[in-house]
Design a protein around this motif. Structure first.
Motif, PDB file in Angstrom:
ATOM      1  N   THR A 198     -75.484 -56.162 -29.282  1.00 22.20           N
ATOM      2  CA  THR A 198     -75.252 -54.828 -28.718  1.00 22.20           C
ATOM      3  C   THR A 198     -76.563 -54.106 -28.492  1.00 22.20           C
ATOM      4  O   THR A 198     -76.705 -53.343 -27.540  1.00 22.20           O
ATOM      5  CB  THR A 198     -74.358 -53.986 -29.633  1.00 22.20           C
ATOM      6  N   HIS A 250     -77.841 -55.088 -25.232  1.00 18.97           N
ATOM      7  CA  HIS A 250     -77.094 -54.517 -24.115  1.00 18.97           C
ATOM      8  C   HIS A 250     -77.448 -53.057 -23.868  1.00 18.97           C
ATOM      9  O   HIS A 250     -77.183 -52.546 -22.789  1.00 18.97           O
ATOM     10  CB  HIS A 250     -75.589 -54.650 -24.357  1.00 18.97           C
ATOM     11  N   ARG A 253     -79.665 -53.131 -20.983  1.00 19.75           N
ATOM     12  CA  ARG A 253     -79.246 -53.810 -19.753  1.00 19.75           C
ATOM     13  C   ARG A 253     -79.011 -52.818 -18.622  1.00 19.75           C
ATOM     14  O   ARG A 253     -78.806 -51.638 -18.856  1.00 19.75           O
ATOM     15  CB  ARG A 253     -77.923 -54.545 -20.015  1.00 19.75           C
ATOM     16  N   GLN A 294     -72.183 -50.665 -23.777  1.00 22.08           N
ATOM     17  CA  GLN A 294     -71.121 -51.342 -23.036  1.00 22.08           C
ATOM     18  C   GLN A 294     -71.443 -51.378 -21.553  1.00 22.08           C
ATOM     19  O   GLN A 294     -70.547 -51.550 -20.726  1.00 22.08           O
ATOM     20  CB  GLN A 294     -69.790 -50.627 -23.282  1.00 22.08           C
ATOM     21  N   MET A 295     -72.703 -51.182 -21.226  1.00 15.25           N
ATOM     22  CA  MET A 295     -73.186 -51.225 -19.853  1.00 15.25           C
ATOM     23  C   MET A 295     -72.513 -50.192 -18.965  1.00 15.25           C
ATOM     24  O   MET A 295     -72.286 -50.418 -17.783  1.00 15.25           O
ATOM     25  CB  MET A 295     -73.045 -52.633 -19.273  1.00 15.25           C
TER      26      MET A 295
END
Lengths: 163, 346, 226
Positions: A23, A26, A29, B41-42
């Motif tokens: 996580t 992410h 990301r 969670q993008m």
């Protein structure tokens, strides 16, 4: 030996740290959110959204009151009364209502229509403000059809070879 | 008579100076939580109200204040309305003994550590009464879960704090921090590492946060003990939960990470250039990290099953703490440096 | 009138009201909550006497733990209040006699100490620590009594467990340690298969069979390579 290994693995919280690492990665990301009103995802020409009743280019309404859509509707959302029209005696609907709360957007009405009258447009962001607004009348449906006719015709043309 | 009024006024001002920033911090913790979980969670999280969504918590507060407080039929009205107050009062009261800097503390109590344990254990009444007074089965189930969870983890938490107490030799939070003087490697997190982990996990469990948010388990019992609450009464529960989160983060920083102390103490050059930083900034920085960790945990782990929670609390944490307390006793008696130098007896 | 005396009178009144509430409340849950209020106000009164440690311990142990369990039990019970009250007048004389006797006994024991003018409790200096003093007393003068109390509590715990423990229950449960031991290698096999069109696969297979009757279908299987 495996017990010892397992003991160390669970007391060093290895599994938890692995999860946290994922996580944590992410967090950095690229974000995939579509900022809706400004950005939109591409839509298929087969998109099934708000309903509309279409007209022929000469302004005559297409619907002939065959009630096929009413019969095929799995949610029983469509109500039709039909009869001869006053001036020329052709068979037309006197009432054509869709209860949008019942509708499940399956597209069967569209499929069943012999004259491509009832269609589903690409419009999907609409709402009702008063109780009862959820029932679209014939006039409203025709108005929607008039408003989006260009898009509707284009979509039908694109999809024609698969029908 | 006049001096009494002045006394009350001064104390009231001090309380206000702690509580108002706390409430603001709570509001922006909710914002941070939504943003961070969104990013993990993008997604992008709230970004519509105000620039970058900065006014989102304000909008949330206004919405909650405007909403109607619904009292369910068959509910015990008095207790139903009392429960949120009983829940939020201890979580605010606990802040009285928190030292923000060497001299910056409302009540410099010698039993500060016990006081905090007592306050966090009182909060369970709000939960139980909320569940019982709502006249709703989900609420009752949620409150039972929450109460048993809070009681179970309080024991492990208490044991972990016994370790802190032994290491510092005081229950005064200020003294505990002063005992860790001397830079990063002098803080208690190294000799008390297992206790730190247990304290932290128990803290997460005690505040009913994911992955221990059984009492609120949306997928099973809707929202647990506060399922019947709306509007401002719900807002109070929400406020208390987040205030507890911040409290646990601050306490972890105080007990194990040297509170307001500069982490670069004793390092020749960096200490000099970081001396101007006020102690409260270090404390908030450390607490902020733990707050982030709490949100990070929520974004990462799935919810525990009920029997697993109880097993973890009773069968894992309590034995581990007891074992480590024994080890700690030997460490203290042997005067292991740099934490316990001068206290050895061998 | 100092701040302390205001606090004292407020919480003394709360203690009495709470105690009255315990015996007058119709609802058992509310009665328990009144008891909690009594404990809490009593703790505040102790705090005024500079017995910080005892006050906080009272809140921690009685309010925070004992009364919570009490509340649990009361909440779970379905008490029939009407039947509880049925024998009230019948037992009233006996009750009054008992109450009077008890009150008289208490009065007789403590009258000389309480009912005169109480001197104000002595204030201590700033260095006075309730915790240190109490700890020193407990672990020196009263060490023996303290240890005996501990042993009695231990015996009570063992007794409670042995009373309720009825041997191993025969049931199918999950064993968490065994669940933890499970590894991906023994549960999961990732198979990589040839990808291809799905909907008309059977038609293609027939066509291929016509073209090359002897060709074999290929299927690769691999172990865990994920």
């Amino acid at each position: 030996m495996s017990k010892l290994k397992h003991f160390f693995r669970s007391y060093t919280l290895k599994d938890l740290l692995t999860g946290l690492r994922i996580t944590g990665k992410h967090l950095w990301r690229r974000k995939v959110t579509v900022q809706f009103p400004e950005e939109q995802t591409p839509q298929s020409p087969r998109f099934r959204g708000l309903h509309a009743l279409r007209r022929y280019p000469n302004g005559e309404e297409r619907c002939i009151g065959c009630k096929l859509c009413e019969a095929v509707c799995p949610a029983a959302a469509i109500t039709i009364d039909a009869g001869p029209r006053q001036d020329d005696g052709t068979r037309r609907t006197t009432r054509y209502e869709i209860d949008m709360f019942k509708c499940i957007y399956c597209g069967f009405c569209e499929e069943s229509c012999p004259v491509d009258s009832i269609v589903e447009t690409r419009v999907m962001d609409y709402h009702f403000e008063q109780r009862g607004d959820n029932i679209l009348t014939k006039a409203q449906l025709l108005a929607i059809g008039d408003k989006y006719e260009e898009q509707i015709a284009e979509d039908r043309k694109q999809d024609a070879k698969y029908r | 008579m006049l001096d009494i009024i002045i006394d009350f006024f001064i104390i009231g001002t001090k309380i206000g100076l702690i509580l108002l920033p706390l409430i603001l911090a709570v509001a922006y913790t909710t914002y941070a939580e939504r943003k961070i979980i969104g990013y993990m969670q993008m997604r992008v999280g709230p970004n519509r109200v105000g620039p970058k969504g900065w006014l989102q918590p304000i909008a949330d507060v206004i919405k909650l204040l405007m909403k109607e407080v619904v009292i369910p039929s068959g509910a015990n009205k008095g207790l139903f309305l009392l429960a949120p107050i009983l829940f939020i009062a201890p979580s605010f009261a606990a802040w009285a003994v928190i030292p923000f800097d060497a001299e910056l503390v409302l009540a410099n109590s010698d039993v500060g550590l016990l006081y905090i344990l007592a306050m966090t254990s009182i909060a369970v009444y709000g939960v139980i009464i909320a569940g019982w007074a709502s006249n709703s089965k989900y609420a009752l189930l949620g409150s039972l879960r929450s109460a048993s969870q809070i009681i179970s983890y309080e024991i492990a938490m208490g044991f972990a704090l016994v370790g802190v107490l032994m290491a510092s030799g005081s229950m005064n939070l200020g003294e505990i921090v002063k005992g860790q003087e001397g830079g990063f490697w002098h803080w208690y997190w190294i000799p008390l590492l297992p206790l730190l982990v247990i304290y932290w996990i128990s803290g997460v469990a005690e505040t009913n946060r994911a992955p221990f948010d059984l009492p609120e388990g949306e997928s099973e019992i809707v929202a647990g003990f506060h399922v019947e609450y709306a509007g401002i009464s719900f807002a109070l529960f929400f406020l208390a939960e987040y205030a507890n989160m911040i409290l646990i983060s601050v306490l972890t920083a105080l007990f194990f990470f040297g509170g307001w102390l500069n982490p670069f103490q004793g390092i020749p050059f960096i200490e000099g250039i970081t001396n101007w930083v006020p102690g409260i900034a270090w404390l908030l920085l450390k607490a902020g990290f733990f707050l982030f960790l709490m949100i990070w945990l929520r974004a990462t782990f799935p919810r525990y099953r009920y029997d697993q929670i109880m097993r973890l609390g009773w069968k894992v944490f309590i034995p581990v703490t007891v074992v480590w307390l024994m080890i700690l006793t030997f460490m203290i008696k042997a005067g292991v440096g740099p934490w316990f130098t001068g206290r050895g007896v061998f | 009138m100092t701040v302390e005396s205001i606090v004292f009178y407020v919480f003394a009144a709360l203690t009495v009201i709470g105690a009255l509430g315990v015996i007058t409340m119709r609802n058992a849950v509310q009665a328990v909550l009144c008891l909690v209020l009594t404990f809490f106000s009593a703790a505040v009164l102790w705090m005024l006497l500079e017995a910080e440690f005892l006050a906080v311990t009272l809140v921690l142990v009685y309010v925070g733990a004992v009364m919570v369990l009490f509340l649990f039990v009361v909440m779970m019970l379905d008490v029939d209040y009407a039947s509880l009250k049925s024998g009230f007048t019948k037992y009233l004389p006996l009750g009054i006699v008992t109450a009077l006797a008890l009150f008289g006994a208490i009065y007789w024991v403590i009258r000389s100490e309480v009912l005169g003018d109480m001197p104000e409790p002595a204030k201590h200096s700033a260095e006075y620590s309730n915790v240190t003093v109490l700890g020193r007393l407990l672990y020196t003068d009263y060490f023996y009594a303290f240890e005996i109390a501990g042993v009695i509590l231990l015996v009570a715990i063992v007794a409670a467990i042995s009373l309720t423990f009825r041997g191993r229950r025969e049931r199918r449960g999950q064993s968490v340690p065994m669940q933890h031991q499970a590894s991906r290698e023994e549960r999961l096999r990732v198979v990589s298969m040839e990808s291809g069109p799905r909907q008309d696969a059977h038609l293609r297979k027939e066509e291929e069979a016509k073209k090359k009757p002897k060709s074999k279908r290929k299927k690769k299987t691999k172990g865990d390579d994920a």
